[in-house]
Design an enzyme around this catalytic site. Structure first.
Site, PDB file in Angstrom:
ATOM      1  N   GLU A 141      26.023  57.930  72.720  1.00 46.70           N
ATOM      2  CA  GLU A 141      25.899  56.821  73.673  1.00 46.70           C
ATOM      3  C   GLU A 141      24.503  56.198  73.625  1.00 46.70           C
ATOM      4  O   GLU A 141      23.488  56.902  73.476  1.00 46.70           O
ATOM      5  CB  GLU A 141      26.168  57.344  75.098  1.00 46.70           C
ATOM      6  CG  GLU A 141      25.952  56.278  76.179  1.00 46.70           C
ATOM      7  CD  GLU A 141      26.484  56.649  77.546  1.00 46.70           C
ATOM      8  OE1 GLU A 141      27.036  57.745  77.718  1.00 46.70           O
ATOM      9  OE2 GLU A 141      26.341  55.804  78.455  1.00 46.70           O
ATOM     10  N   GLU A 191      27.421  67.044  78.154  1.00 43.32           N
ATOM     11  CA  GLU A 191      26.259  66.238  77.738  1.00 43.32           C
ATOM     12  C   GLU A 191      25.119  67.140  77.287  1.00 43.32           C
ATOM     13  O   GLU A 191      24.896  68.199  77.888  1.00 43.32           O
ATOM     14  CB  GLU A 191      25.754  65.390  78.926  1.00 43.32           C
ATOM     15  CG  GLU A 191      26.636  64.228  79.251  1.00 43.32           C
ATOM     16  CD  GLU A 191      26.015  63.312  80.319  1.00 43.32           C
ATOM     17  OE1 GLU A 191      24.797  63.383  80.546  1.00 43.32           O
ATOM     18  OE2 GLU A 191      26.779  62.529  80.908  1.00 43.32           O
ATOM     19  N   LYS A 208      34.078  67.949  78.034  1.00 41.70           N
ATOM     20  CA  LYS A 208      32.939  67.271  77.388  1.00 41.70           C
ATOM     21  C   LYS A 208      31.658  67.735  78.082  1.00 41.70           C
ATOM     22  O   LYS A 208      31.625  67.862  79.309  1.00 41.70           O
ATOM     23  CB  LYS A 208      33.069  65.745  77.484  1.00 41.70           C
ATOM     24  CG  LYS A 208      31.856  65.011  76.886  1.00 41.70           C
ATOM     25  CD  LYS A 208      32.110  63.535  76.718  1.00 41.70           C
ATOM     26  CE  LYS A 208      31.925  62.699  77.956  1.00 41.70           C
ATOM     27  NZ  LYS A 208      30.571  62.750  78.573  1.00 41.70           N
ATOM     28  N   ASP A 238      32.623  61.532  84.240  1.00 40.43           N
ATOM     29  CA  ASP A 238      31.976  61.657  85.551  1.00 40.43           C
ATOM     30  C   ASP A 238      31.445  60.300  86.024  1.00 40.43           C
ATOM     31  O   ASP A 238      30.931  60.170  87.135  1.00 40.43           O
ATOM     32  CB  ASP A 238      30.889  62.745  85.565  1.00 40.43           C
ATOM     33  CG  ASP A 238      29.757  62.476  84.588  1.00 40.43           C
ATOM     34  OD1 ASP A 238      29.818  61.462  83.845  1.00 40.43           O
ATOM     35  OD2 ASP A 238      28.797  63.275  84.551  1.00 40.43           O
ATOM     36  N   SER A 239      31.632  59.267  85.198  1.00 44.27           N
ATOM     37  CA  SER A 239      31.343  57.891  85.633  1.00 44.27           C
ATOM     38  C   SER A 239      32.197  57.532  86.850  1.00 44.27           C
ATOM     39  O   SER A 239      31.897  56.580  87.565  1.00 44.27           O
ATOM     40  CB  SER A 239      31.603  56.896  84.498  1.00 44.27           C
ATOM     41  OG  SER A 239      32.916  57.061  83.991  1.00 44.27           O
TER      42      SER A 239
END
Ligand code: KIV
Length: 264
Positions: free
Chosen positions: A181, A114, A112, A44-45
């Site tokens: 991260e 978070e 994915k 989503d970056s």
């Protein structure tokens, strides 16, 4: 052409070969990356480097599906992971419905999500429904507004223990792999040693099972800011600017096109 990775081959890599993950947002770059990367993440970056937004929070499911579809089209032999955007996995019902939507409309291999321990019941619900899930612990960019910034994790004992516990909970919920991260290298190593699934690091030191970088960062194209963990393997921005400058100059001077680029 390389053989497509599977969850089995990725998990077998732990302790024997380092895994390479890179982000991609479109078919063209995905096709260029597929030869060398084990996994392609449609992160989503993209909301920042592709759409120009200040953070990832306004990314939508439709946006993620659109880009994941493009990546799967460009790299049909790659293991592709779609990042679930902020707000798309808040309840068991939404998470399953939205994950199914991703699989219906793209050929992604996994999603994915978070979050730490608090996400474990939800991830269990998904994995019990045949959704392959990659976890994401440590610094989670979708928490940037609630945490008031991007905060490196692992500098306090409390943080350190919590991230290890997060990783263990996500593994127990059935995730096939994890991203860790923005943590100290000691914490990157501790998470990698604590779980038996592959741990892919970003800003997490060198002792994780693999690494991931955002493609536009590692190609030196994203100029807005450069995190400490980014290594630029190409001076992309300078090369692109130079090429477009040359093109503009040749057009302005009447040097392009020549006979070579003209139909006879
Ligand atoms: O959105 C993204 O690109 C990511 C990576 C930084 C892991 O989540």
């Amino acid at each position: 052409m390389r053989k497509k990775e599977t969850i089995t081959s990725l998990q077998a890599a732990k302790g024997s070969r380092k895994l390479v993950m890179i982000t991609a947002y479109d078919a063209l770059f995905a096709s260029l990356f597929s030869e060398s990367a084990d996994m392609i993440l449609v992160g989503d970056s993209l909301n920042m480097s592709f759409l120009g937004e200040p953070d990832t929070l306004s990314a939508t499911l439709d946006q993620m599906i659109y880009h994941t579809r493009a990546v799967c089209n460009g790299a049909p032999e790659s293991f592709v992971i779609c990042d679930m955007p902020f707000g798309s996995v808040n309840t068991h019902h939404d998470a399953l419905a939205n994950a199914v939507e991703v699989f219906r409309r793209t050929r992604a291999d996994a999603i994915k999500i978070e979050g730490g321990k608090e996400r474990a019941p939800l991830i269990k619900h998904l994995t019990q429904n045949a959704i392959a899930v990659m976890g994401h612990v440590g610094l989670t960019p979708q928490s940037v507004r609630s945490e008031g910034g991007y905060k490196v994790k692992g500098r306090s004992k409390e943080d350190f223990d919590r991230v290890v516990e997060d990783a263990l909970s996500i593994e127990a919920a059935g995730a096939f792999a994890l991203v860790v991260e923005g943590v100290t290298p000691e914490l990157g190593r501790a998470v990698t040693e604590a779980v038996s699934i592959p741990v892919i690091g970003i800003g997490a030191g060198s002792e994780t099972d693999g690494q991931v970088l955002v493609w536009s960062d590692m190609l030196g194209l994203f100029e807005a800011f450069k995190p400490k963990f980014v290594k630029e393997y190409l001076q992309g921005a300078a090369l692109v600017k130079e090429a477009v400058k040359n093109y503009a100059q040749e057009v302005q001077e009447g040097k392009f096109p020549t006979e070579e680029h003209t139909y006879q």
